[in-house]
Design an enzyme around this catalytic site. Structure first.
Site, mmCIF file in Angstrom:
data_model
loop_
_atom_site.group_PDB
_atom_site.id
_atom_site.type_symbol
_atom_site.label_atom_id
_atom_site.label_comp_id
_atom_site.label_asym_id
_atom_site.label_seq_id
_atom_site.Cartn_x
_atom_site.Cartn_y
_atom_site.Cartn_z
ATOM 1 N N GLU A 294 0.815 -1.206 0.000
ATOM 2 C CA GLU A 294 0.000 0.000 0.000
ATOM 3 C C GLU A 294 0.854 1.264 0.000
ATOM 4 O O GLU A 294 0.634 2.181 0.777
ATOM 5 C CB GLU A 294 -0.976 -0.035 1.179
ATOM 6 C CG GLU A 294 -1.818 -1.299 1.149
ATOM 7 C CD GLU A 294 -2.974 -1.324 2.133
ATOM 8 O OE1 GLU A 294 -2.749 -0.932 3.284
ATOM 9 O OE2 GLU A 294 -4.066 -1.730 1.732
ATOM 10 N N ASP A 373 -8.901 -8.890 0.638
ATOM 11 C CA ASP A 373 -8.763 -8.186 1.911
ATOM 12 C C ASP A 373 -9.982 -8.400 2.814
ATOM 13 O O ASP A 373 -10.812 -7.513 2.947
ATOM 14 C CB ASP A 373 -8.578 -6.683 1.634
ATOM 15 C CG ASP A 373 -8.084 -5.924 2.847
ATOM 16 O OD1 ASP A 373 -7.640 -6.566 3.812
ATOM 17 O OD2 ASP A 373 -8.145 -4.677 2.826
ATOM 18 N N GLU A 401 -13.694 -5.279 10.118
ATOM 19 C CA GLU A 401 -13.419 -4.135 9.245
ATOM 20 C C GLU A 401 -14.399 -4.008 8.082
ATOM 21 O O GLU A 401 -14.947 -2.938 7.846
ATOM 22 C CB GLU A 401 -11.984 -4.252 8.707
ATOM 23 C CG GLU A 401 -11.631 -3.184 7.700
ATOM 24 C CD GLU A 401 -10.191 -3.292 7.196
ATOM 25 O OE1 GLU A 401 -9.427 -4.117 7.717
ATOM 26 O OE2 GLU A 401 -9.850 -2.535 6.274
ATOM 27 N N TRP A 550 -6.956 0.535 -6.737
ATOM 28 C CA TRP A 550 -6.892 -0.348 -5.570
ATOM 29 C C TRP A 550 -7.182 -1.816 -5.889
ATOM 30 O O TRP A 550 -6.882 -2.698 -5.094
ATOM 31 C CB TRP A 550 -7.836 0.148 -4.477
ATOM 32 C CG TRP A 550 -7.315 1.397 -3.850
ATOM 33 C CD1 TRP A 550 -7.632 2.675 -4.197
ATOM 34 C CD2 TRP A 550 -6.328 1.502 -2.811
ATOM 35 N NE1 TRP A 550 -6.916 3.568 -3.427
ATOM 36 C CE2 TRP A 550 -6.112 2.871 -2.562
ATOM 37 C CE3 TRP A 550 -5.617 0.563 -2.055
ATOM 38 C CZ2 TRP A 550 -5.208 3.339 -1.602
ATOM 39 C CZ3 TRP A 550 -4.713 1.026 -1.099
ATOM 40 C CH2 TRP A 550 -4.518 2.393 -0.882
#
Ligand SMILES: *[C@@H]1O[C@H](CO)[C@@H](O)[C@H](O)[C@H]1NC(C)=O
Ligand SMILES: *[C@@H]1O[C@H](CO)[C@@H](O)[C@H](O)[C@H]1NC(C)=O
Ligand SMILES: *[C@@H]1O[C@H](CO)[C@@H](O)[C@H](O)[C@H]1NC(C)=O
Ligand SMILES: *[C@@H]1O[C@H](CO)[C@@H](O)[C@H](O)[C@H]1NC(C)=O
Ligand SMILES: *[C@@H]1O[C@H](CO)[C@@H](O)[C@H](O)[C@H]1NC(C)=O
Ligand SMILES: *[C@@H]1O[C@H](CO)[C@@H](O)[C@H](O)[C@H]1NC(C)=O
Ligand SMILES: *[C@@H]1O[C@H](CO)[C@@H](O)[C@H](O)[C@H]1NC(C)=O
Ligand SMILES: *[C@@H]1O[C@H](CO)[C@@H](O)[C@H](O)[C@H]1NC(C)=O
Ligand SMILES: *[C@@H]1O[C@H](CO)[C@@H](O)[C@H](O)[C@H]1NC(C)=O
Ligand SMILES: *[C@@H]1O[C@H](CO)[C@@H](O)[C@H](O)[C@H]1NC(C)=O
Ligand SMILES: *[C@@H]1O[C@H](CO)[C@@H](O)[C@H](O)[C@H]1NC(C)=O
Ligand SMILES: *[C@@H]1O[C@H](CO)[C@@H](O)[C@H](O)[C@H]1NC(C)=O
Length: 833
Positions: A294, A373, A401, A550
């Site tokens: 990242e 993710d 998350e 992304w």
């Protein structure tokens, strides 16, 4: 009399703040407990020994559960005893022990057969695990005589806490850190010790306390001594401290001109830092590293391999028996969306495959369960079957998350089980993920699991009472991944809420339905959690997935959707799996529906195995998932009186909130894809809400229309906000509904930066009032504007309405929160819309 009763019930309620989690040691009535031994012998008198702690814990637990204060003695009397100690200490005292051969590292033997209860650990922490096991049995009324050995499935059973030195927590939803404040380790480590106690009871043996996005200043001598205090605070519970490193620390903290992992001065610098740390913390577990991830620097920045980096730290910790956990989360976050073949999911294998065998044997590659993710559904990462000569660990998330951030109930054990039990068929042999990470499959020296947990100062630890089943299940599965999701859950329920059959059944049903429901209303068919991926990862925002670097893409357009990960026409990701699995995913016929859009790009009209079209499945699943979320409220309400008031009310609040937000998800996702594809819902629900009155269609005084971004986060794309920050606004509407009793739902937006007040009237008679104060009641971070995260619903039940009544809502803004409203719904009995 009356006030005494109130005091009593208040103090009882106050005790159920969640702090003791599943270690409440609530009293159990059972006459079979009479045969309990009359003393406790702990075979180590050093106060920092986990064996000593085990003796204390047994005393405390038995006092709580059975109301008996057992003395801790040295076994001088003739009475029966509960004996706890290490194998060595036990043999020294009582002679040879026939189970010695069966005990592996961290394993224990528990026997309640015969006169004494005997708890023998292969090492000190193992003895403590055995004591907790015995107490768990007592606390659950499991009283039959037993004798068994329990050994861990894998040596690494860690948690990762993404805590920053300033006390904030990345993806934390339960208040600030229990470990850090103002740039340093906190003075009062009570909560850290209490946390270690909880973790020891589920046999976790390592905590990495700081964020993987690590602050290099944590390596200062002052902070190393802080880490030292932390290590001291958790050591009596058999837990070792780990530290997350910042790759660039030599430059950013050490003042070196480079962080090149092969540069001699860099090596010397890291070796010295490591020596300083071990001087203070001789049993430091090791390091966790996120590098070249990242946008952060890493070995690749210097044209070195990732192994060059990992091995540098591996060599530094090697003399001390330390481990390096190196994250496989390496991918290009500036991927070109216009290239059909680009795929973030390929990153881990692309970056690590050629390094297999190049890592030192105390390096463990820590691999997120799926290739992207922590999405609501992913196939297992193909890296598990790629690395044959490298130790691996699975990375899971207890912190939710992408899964509702503890403000939605999602019991995760079933999701983890799907991954752990997945057979990757490496070399056409059984190769379950659980056996790869435990090194049984590829015969590696290390392996295991790490979970991101992110507990905070909130007494509930995770910000939600029910979310604690996830932490409990994580420990249980790290120890024994063949454990059953329901059995683990029910052990947790008994220890947390008691034995009532209805309580157990109801929480089981809610929990087991929770992941499928969340998947249904957030993102199904393997399309991922359709949340705001460049922001807070909380509410719906499907458009945010595509057209950026992304790589969490859905490739949705007017006609088609899904990532083409085939070898024949797509990114080739399916080909990263061993042949049998590659073939299954390459072929659309053999790809399970729940991963269809993960691997294939199809028309919205493509028919699933159910013979539904993809788009109709979207619509139906979102309705079904949101409907299930409504039933959680009723289920929880059926437990009133069976659960203490404090926890009953807190959970009820969250379930009501979730029920409302599930509808926000449902409508946002359905509106988005309807708008895009223009294919109507066969059941005519999408875009058609006969029970609603849009706020923007009412008579507005001191309110104005507001176009919400993203558009699908508002009913008919539009909300209203007050025209001024300090004057109340009013909306009125004459209701044209058949006279009768309705549930009156109001959808509004609860933003950060104010606690607006709303009052709703019928013919000037108050129906109810509420405040936009979720910031005080929910764990996820609120947003500044009306959107998919802030959209919220409140419902007033059983309101009598006559044809022609006037509804009025007065919204009083507060701070920068302009009392936003979206719509009201008048719902006849049994209708949710
Ligand atoms: C007792 O515990 C201490 C602290 O953990 C340890 O150093 C010591 O070796 C233990 N003694 C025995 C006999 O196990
Ligand atoms: C407990 O008894 C053992 C054996 O009798 C003895 O070796 C040990 O020193 C005693 N420990 C304490 C704390 O009294
Ligand atoms: C009491 O213990 C017995 C024996 O283990 C068990 O069968 C029974 O279910 C227990 N009763 C309760 C109320 O826990
Ligand atoms: C090692 O680190 C310590 C603590 O930061 C520092 O005082 C010392 O000068 C360093 N030694 C070397 C050789 O760099
Ligand atoms: C890494 O290699 C590339 C291409 O060979 C080169 O352009 C770059 O300058 C190198 N970077 C470093 C830090 O050596
Ligand atoms: C094959 O790939 C192209 C892009 O290169 C894409 O436009 C097309 O839809 C794909 N075909 C199928 C059948 O998925
Ligand atoms: C979508 O349907 C069209 C027309 O039926 C067909 O030509 C095309 O190949 C399909 N696309 C995909 C990606 O399946
Ligand atoms: C699938 O659904 C379509 C449209 O309703 C129908 O024409 C077709 O016969 C169905 N196929 C099967 C196998 O049921
Ligand atoms: C009230 O609702 C009825 C039935 O839906 C409709 O026929 C009528 O036009 C409505 N009246 C007004 C004033 O909107
Ligand atoms: C509500 O109160 C206002 C102001 O007092 C009045 O003008 C209005 O007629 C009332 N409405 C109803 C439906 O009673
Ligand atoms: C815990 O969090 C809840 C909101 O999720 C809040 O209402 C409560 O005050 C917090 N309690 C503590 C002790 O921080
Ligand atoms: C009023 O609210 C708007 C946003 O809703 C904000 O930009 C503005 O700063 C606020 N003004 C005051 C005085 O708070």
């Amino acid at each position: 009399m009356h006030s005494l009763f109130v005091l009593l019930s208040l103090s009882l309620a106050a005790a159920e703040d969640g702090l003791n989690a599943w270690l409440r040691y609530a009293p159990v009535q059972n006459s079979s407990y009479r045969s309990l031994p009359s003393s406790i012998i702990a075979l180590n008198a050093t106060k920092t020994s986990p064996v000593y702690v085990a003796g204390q814990e047994l005393q405390k637990g038995i006092k709580g559960i059975l109301g008996k204060q057992l003395p801790i003695t040295n076994g001088t009397g003739r009475d029966s005893s509960i004996i706890v100690g290490t194998l060595d200490a036990y043999e020294k005292r009582f002679g040879e022990f026939d189970k010695a051969e069966d005990l592996e590292e961290d394993g224990f033997w528990l026997s309640t057969e015969g006169r004494d209860v005997r708890i023998v650990g292969q090492n000190e922490r193992a003895a403590l695990y055995g004591a907790f096991e015995y107490l768990s049995r007592l606390g659950q009324g499991k009283l039959s005589a037993v004798s068994y050995v329990s050994n861990p499935h894998a040596p690494i059973r860690w948690v990762n806490e993404w805590n920053n030195p300033d006390g904030s927590i990345e993806r934390g939803y339960a208040g600030p850190s229990i470990f850090f404040k103002n740039g340093a380790v906190v003075d009062d480590l009570t909560r850290a010790t209490e946390y270690a106690r909880l973790l020891a009871s589920i046999r976790i043996n390592g905590i990495v306390v700081n964020n993987v996005n690590a602050d290099p200043h944590l390596l200062s001598p002052y902070n190393i001594s802080g880490f030292g205090r932390l290590a001291d605070a958790i050591r009596p519970y058999g837990i070792q401290l780990g530290i997350a490193l910042n790759f660039a620390a030599p430059e950013r903290y050490g003042g070196l001109p480079t962080s090149d992992p092969l540069n001699p001065s860099v090596i010397t610098w890291w070796t010295n830092v490591t020596n300083q740390i071990y001087k203070r913390i001789p049993d430091m577990a090791g390091y966790l590293i996120k590098a070249n991830s990242e946008g952060q620097p890493g070995p690749l920045t210097y044209n070195r391999t990732l192994a060059d980096g990992a091995n540098l730290w591996a060599k530094a910790v090697k003399p001390y028996g330390g481990t390096v956990m190196f994250r496989a989360f390496v991918y290009d976050n500036h991927l070109d969306y216009t290239n059909w073949k680009n795929d973030r999911a390929n990153g881990a294998v692309d970056y690590f495959k050629h390094l297999d065998g190049k890592f030192d044997d105390n390096v463990v590659i820590q691999i997120k369960y799926g290739p992207i993710d922590f999405q609501v559904r992913e196939p297992p990462s193909p890296l598990f079957s790629t690395l044959r000569k490298t130790s691996t660990a699975i990375e899971l998330q207890v912190t939710q998350e992408y899964l509702g951030q503890q403000d939605h109930l999602v019991y995760l054990a079933p999701l983890w089980k799907e991954i752990l039990e997945f057979d990757l068929r490496a070399d056409d042999r059984p190769s379950k993920v659980k056996d790869i990470i435990s090194s049984q499959r590829f015969n590696r020296p290390l392996g295991g699991s790490a979970a991101v947990v992110n507990v905070g100062t909130n007494t509930t630890w995770l910000g939600s009472h029910l979310a604690m089943s996830n932490l409990y299940a994580y420990g249980r599965l790290a120890w024994d991944p063949s454990g059953d999701s329901v059995e683990i859950l029910q052990d947790w329920i008994r220890l947390t809420f008691g034995f009532d059959r209805k309580v157990i059944d109801t929480i089981t049903e809610m929990s087991m339905k929770s992941w499928p429901a969340y998947e249904n209303y957030s993102g199904n068919l393997g399309i991922q959690t359709l949340t705001d991926i460049t922001g807070n990862h909380y509410g719906p925002n499907p458009a945010s997935q595509d057209n950026n670097g992304w790589g969490q893409w859905t490739r949705a357009d007017k006609k088609t959707i899904g990532m083409d990960r085939t070898v024949k026409n797509g990114t080739g990701n399916a080909g990263q799996y061993p042949p049998a699995i590659a073939q299954r995913f390459e072929n659309i016929e053999t790809t399970p529906d729940n991963l269809l859009l993960w691997f294939h790009h199809v028309n919205y009209t493509h028919r699933l195995k159910s013979n539904k079209t993809v788009i109709q499945h979207f619509y139906d699943a979102h309705y079904e998932g949101a409907e299930t979320a409504q039933t959680f409220v009723k289920m929880w309400e059926s437990l009133k009186g069976k659960i203490d008031t404090e926890r009953y009310n807190r959970v009820l609040f969250k379930q009501i909130y979730q029920a409302g937000h599930a509808l926000v998800w449902r409508d946002a996702i359905n509106q988005f894809y309807y708008n895009l594809s223009e294919i109507p819902d066969e059941a005519k629900r999408v875009g058609n809400h006969p029970y609603r009155v849009e706020a923007e269609s009412m008579t507005l005084t001191g309110y104005k229309k507001y176009l919400v971004t993203p558009f699908h986060a508002a009913s008919k794309y539009t909300a209203i906000i007050t025209t001024s920050n300090n004057t109340a606004g009013t909306v009125t509407a004459k209701l044209n509904f058949t006279s009768g009793t309705y549930d009156l739902a109001v959808n509004y937006y609860d933003l950060i930066g104010g606690r607006s007040k709303w009052e709703v009237f019928l013919n000037n008679r108050t129906v109810g009032t509420w405040r936009g104060d979720s910031e005080d009641k929910l764990g996820h971070a609120l947003t500044l504007l009306p959107d998919g995260h802030s959209a919220t619903r409140i419902t007033f039940k059983g309101v009598n309405i006559a044809q022609g009544d006037t509804l009025k809502i007065v919204g009083t803004p507060d701070g920068i929160e302009p009392a936003p409203l979206d719509y009201i719904s008048l719902l006849p009995p049994g209708i949710v819309d």
